[in-house]
Write an enzyme that holds these catalytic residues in place. Structure first.
Site, PDB file in Angstrom:
ATOM      1  NE  ARG A 237      35.977  39.883  32.384  1.00 35.53           N
ATOM      2  CZ  ARG A 237      35.602  38.910  33.156  1.00 35.53           C
ATOM      3  NH1 ARG A 237      35.011  38.435  33.180  1.00 35.53           N
ATOM      4  NH2 ARG A 237      36.686  39.249  34.583  1.00 35.53           N
ATOM      5  CG  ASP A 261      27.052  34.937  31.298  1.00 33.27           C
ATOM      6  OD1 ASP A 261      25.727  35.284  31.548  1.00 33.27           O
ATOM      7  OD2 ASP A 261      27.578  35.546  31.988  1.00 33.27           O
ATOM      8  CD  GLU A 266      28.996  42.192  30.516  1.00 35.17           C
ATOM      9  OE1 GLU A 266      29.635  42.060  31.744  1.00 35.17           O
ATOM     10  OE2 GLU A 266      29.012  41.734  30.391  1.00 35.17           O
ATOM     11  CG  HIS A 298      28.792  38.640  33.716  1.00 35.66           C
ATOM     12  ND1 HIS A 298      30.125  39.988  33.032  1.00 35.66           N
ATOM     13  CD2 HIS A 298      30.306  37.940  34.269  1.00 35.66           C
ATOM     14  CE1 HIS A 298      31.509  39.227  33.291  1.00 35.66           C
ATOM     15  NE2 HIS A 298      31.319  38.107  33.675  1.00 35.66           N
TER      16      HIS A 298
END
Length: 346
Positions: A237, A261, A266, A298
């Site tokens: 996260r 990622d 985001e 993600h």
């Protein structure tokens, strides 16, 4: 009954529809929407008792009240994390909330390793060069990971899968978690204080959920402890890392590489095409300027195996709701008074 799903990706939709048809056989219809659920789109859920949401949907108090006013009684999150849902308000409103507590841990662990190796061996820069027929090796030198130290922050299913790969590389293993995992111990992992892990690891990979206690777990203090040539990977996260502190660290010339990622801001960016717009998120834009930083949107979980498991579990959670059942995936359940005598929701 029509059930609506938000934030559905093109490759996800057929797998979700297949799981839905297999479970309900025409008893319920599924409507898949690509738009994300937030304060502006919440009114589109009116009249839908069950809503399926994604990790980048925003289900704060305002959105939850809008959903409840429109007749929604059950929310099924198609993800493990649930920091985007205000569970306290959901309980106050008598909503049922469920998540996917387990799916292929290998999907995320393997992708975390893909990031680590790509950063270490300068794979992206090398690929760009060779595409332009530039076959020089200048600036592409990496280092062996064999014999070096991997710090695994969070040793649940995903962290353990990551540790197994590190063990296969012949790396020394350090771990940090609220409880020790015997499977990681069996690999030779030594559990240490967080500060020692950051100070000694050549590669740090994050595999903990985002909670108040883990928010900005990687802050300026933690980053200052890390080796100048260490690699940091986050496939969990975005909020685990203090982005401002990370930018300061990178500007100072520290860290051998960073693979992300996820990103703490985001929502409203990842999963969307922003290529024709001005990037107004200055911190993300600045991160992109560092040639030792690799950012993906993600996608660590995004394998067919994992998405099929997520779809199957989501459908099972919906079926449990209609049957008045709760289970390990249930985050919030209404009181028995909210059900009729058969156990079904009123």
């Amino acid at each position: 009954m029509e059930i609506v799903a938000y934030g559905v990706l093109a490759d996800e939709e057929p797998l979700l529809q297949k799981a839905f048809d297999r479970a309900f056989g025409g008893r319920h219809e599924l409507r898949c929407l690509g738009l994300f659920l937030n304060r502006d789109t919440a009114p589109t859920a009116a009249g839908h008792e069950v809503v399926l949401c994604s990790v980048n949907d925003t289900l704060d108090a305002e959105v939850l009240r809008s959903l409840a006013d429109g007749g929604t009684r059950m929310i099924a999150q198609r993800a493990t994390g649930f920091n985007n849902i205000d569970l306290t308000v959901a309980e106050e409103l008598g909503l049922t909330v469920a998540r996917v507590s387990f799916y292929s841990p290998y999907s995320v662990a393997e992708f975390a390793w893909a990031l680590a190796l790509a950063v270490d061996r300068r794979i992206v820069r090398a690929a760009h060069r060779t595409r332009e027929f530039d076959f020089r090796l200048d600036g592409l030198m990496g280092r062996d990971l064999h014999g070096r130290t991997a710090g695994v922050v969070g040793t649940g299913k995903i962290g353990t899968a990551f540790a197994r790969v590190a063990h296969g590389f012949g790396m020394r293993l350090l771990g940090w978690d609220i409880s020790e995992n015997p499977d990681c111990r069996a690999l030779g992992m030594e559990y240490v204080a967080r500060e020692r892990l950051f100070a000694e690891a050549d590669l740090v990979s994050l595999h903990v959920p985002l909670l108040p206690s883990t928010h900005h777990l990687v802050d300026a203090e933690a980053l200052a402890l890390m080796k100048d040539d260490a690699i940091l990977v986050n496939s969990s996260r975005g909020g685990l890392i203090d982005t401002d502190a990370l930018l300061d660290t990178l500007r100072a010339g520290k860290l051998g590489g960073v693979g992300l990622d996820v990103y703490e801001e985001e929502a409203g960016l990842f999963f969307l095409d922003k290529s024709l717009e001005v990037m107004t998120d200055e911190r993300l834009a600045r991160l992109m300027t560092f040639n030792n930083v690799l950012i993906t949107s993600h996608q660590a979980y995004f394998t067919r195996d994992a998405v099929e498991q997520i779809a199957d579990t989501t459908v099972r959670n919906v079926d449990d709701y209609f049957a008045g059942r709760t289970g390990d995936d249930t985050l919030v359940a209404p009181s028995p008074a909210d059900h009729d005598g058969t156990g079904a929701p009123r």
